[in-house]
Write a protein that holds these residues in place. Structure first.
Motif, mmCIF file in Angstrom:
data_model
loop_
_atom_site.group_PDB
_atom_site.id
_atom_site.type_symbol
_atom_site.label_atom_id
_atom_site.label_comp_id
_atom_site.label_asym_id
_atom_site.label_seq_id
_atom_site.Cartn_x
_atom_site.Cartn_y
_atom_site.Cartn_z
ATOM 1 N N SER A 147 1.155 -1.244 0.089
ATOM 2 C CA SER A 147 -0.114 -0.164 0.164
ATOM 3 C C SER A 147 1.142 1.140 0.062
ATOM 4 N N LYS A 148 0.163 2.678 -0.743
ATOM 5 C CA LYS A 148 1.711 3.652 -0.829
ATOM 6 C C LYS A 148 0.446 4.803 -1.173
ATOM 7 N N ASN A 149 0.967 5.753 0.346
ATOM 8 C CA ASN A 149 -0.168 6.742 -0.003
ATOM 9 C C ASN A 149 1.391 7.623 0.464
ATOM 10 N N ALA A 150 0.737 9.088 -0.160
ATOM 11 C CA ALA A 150 1.206 10.093 -0.265
ATOM 12 C C ALA A 150 1.720 11.337 1.283
ATOM 13 N N ILE A 151 2.833 11.073 2.101
ATOM 14 C CA ILE A 151 2.999 12.198 2.929
ATOM 15 C C ILE A 151 3.454 13.827 2.499
ATOM 16 N N ASN A 152 1.988 14.689 2.567
ATOM 17 C CA ASN A 152 1.596 16.154 2.158
ATOM 18 C C ASN A 152 2.670 17.124 3.580
ATOM 19 N N TYR B 220 0.078 -5.093 9.586
ATOM 20 C CA TYR B 220 0.955 -4.289 8.628
ATOM 21 C C TYR B 220 2.318 -4.691 9.045
#
Length: 169
Positions: free
Chosen positions: A4-9, A35
């Protein structure tokens, strides 16, 4: 397993303060039940690049020579950093401090203008217009055989054009 990939802004607030770039690290921990965080990829490093431009000058300390026949070179490095696009100029002047005028070698500059041209003298490559570039100011001082205490003189930068500020550190 599934990745799973998510961006951290990360949002930052800009300012007009000339400062060095800063680094930060984001670390992932406590992934939760089911996880796993890869120990080799559980962190990421980032950096803030200064979007202002500044200039700083190095301190120099040299041992005095024994003769005035061969002047000693004091080499001050002047570094322009931050936004180094375009051309920038500044004036420099030597102030005697503890030294007398005749302590300085005759026939050598005691003031001048430095011009920084985009792409010349780059010491840290530009990335999106930001980086560092340096030039050298050389002041020549005569040596002597007279025992005395350490003496000081100053090189002062002024009339900055194309540079936001003079760094104080």
């Amino acid at each position: 397993g599934e990745v799973s990939k998510n961006a951290i802004n990360i949002q930052t607030l800009g300012d007009n303060t000339v400062e060095h770039g800063e680094q930060f690290r984001i670390e992932l921990y406590e992934a939760g039940i089911g996880y796993v965080i890869d120990s080799n990829a559980g962190f990421a490093d980032g950096s803030f690049v200064n979007d202002d431009s500044g200039v700083r000058i190095s301190d120099v300390q040299v041992i005095e020579g024994d003769t005035g026949d061969d002047p000693i070179e004091y080499r001050f490095t002047v570094t322009r950093y931050g936004n180094i696009t375009g051309t920038a100029t500044l004036n420099w002047t030597k102030f005697n401090g503890d030294l007398a005028s005749d302590d300085f070698a005759i026939g050598h500059a005691t003031s001048g203008i430095l011009t920084f041209t985009e792409g010349e003298g780059v010491t840290i490559p530009m990335r999106n217009g930001y980086g560092e570039q340096s030039q050298t100011i050389t002041v020549f001082v005569n040596g002597n055989n007279t025992p005395d205490d350490a003496k000081n003189f100053t090189v002062r930068l002024s009339n900055l054009v194309g540079i936001n500020d003079l760094a104080t550190s």
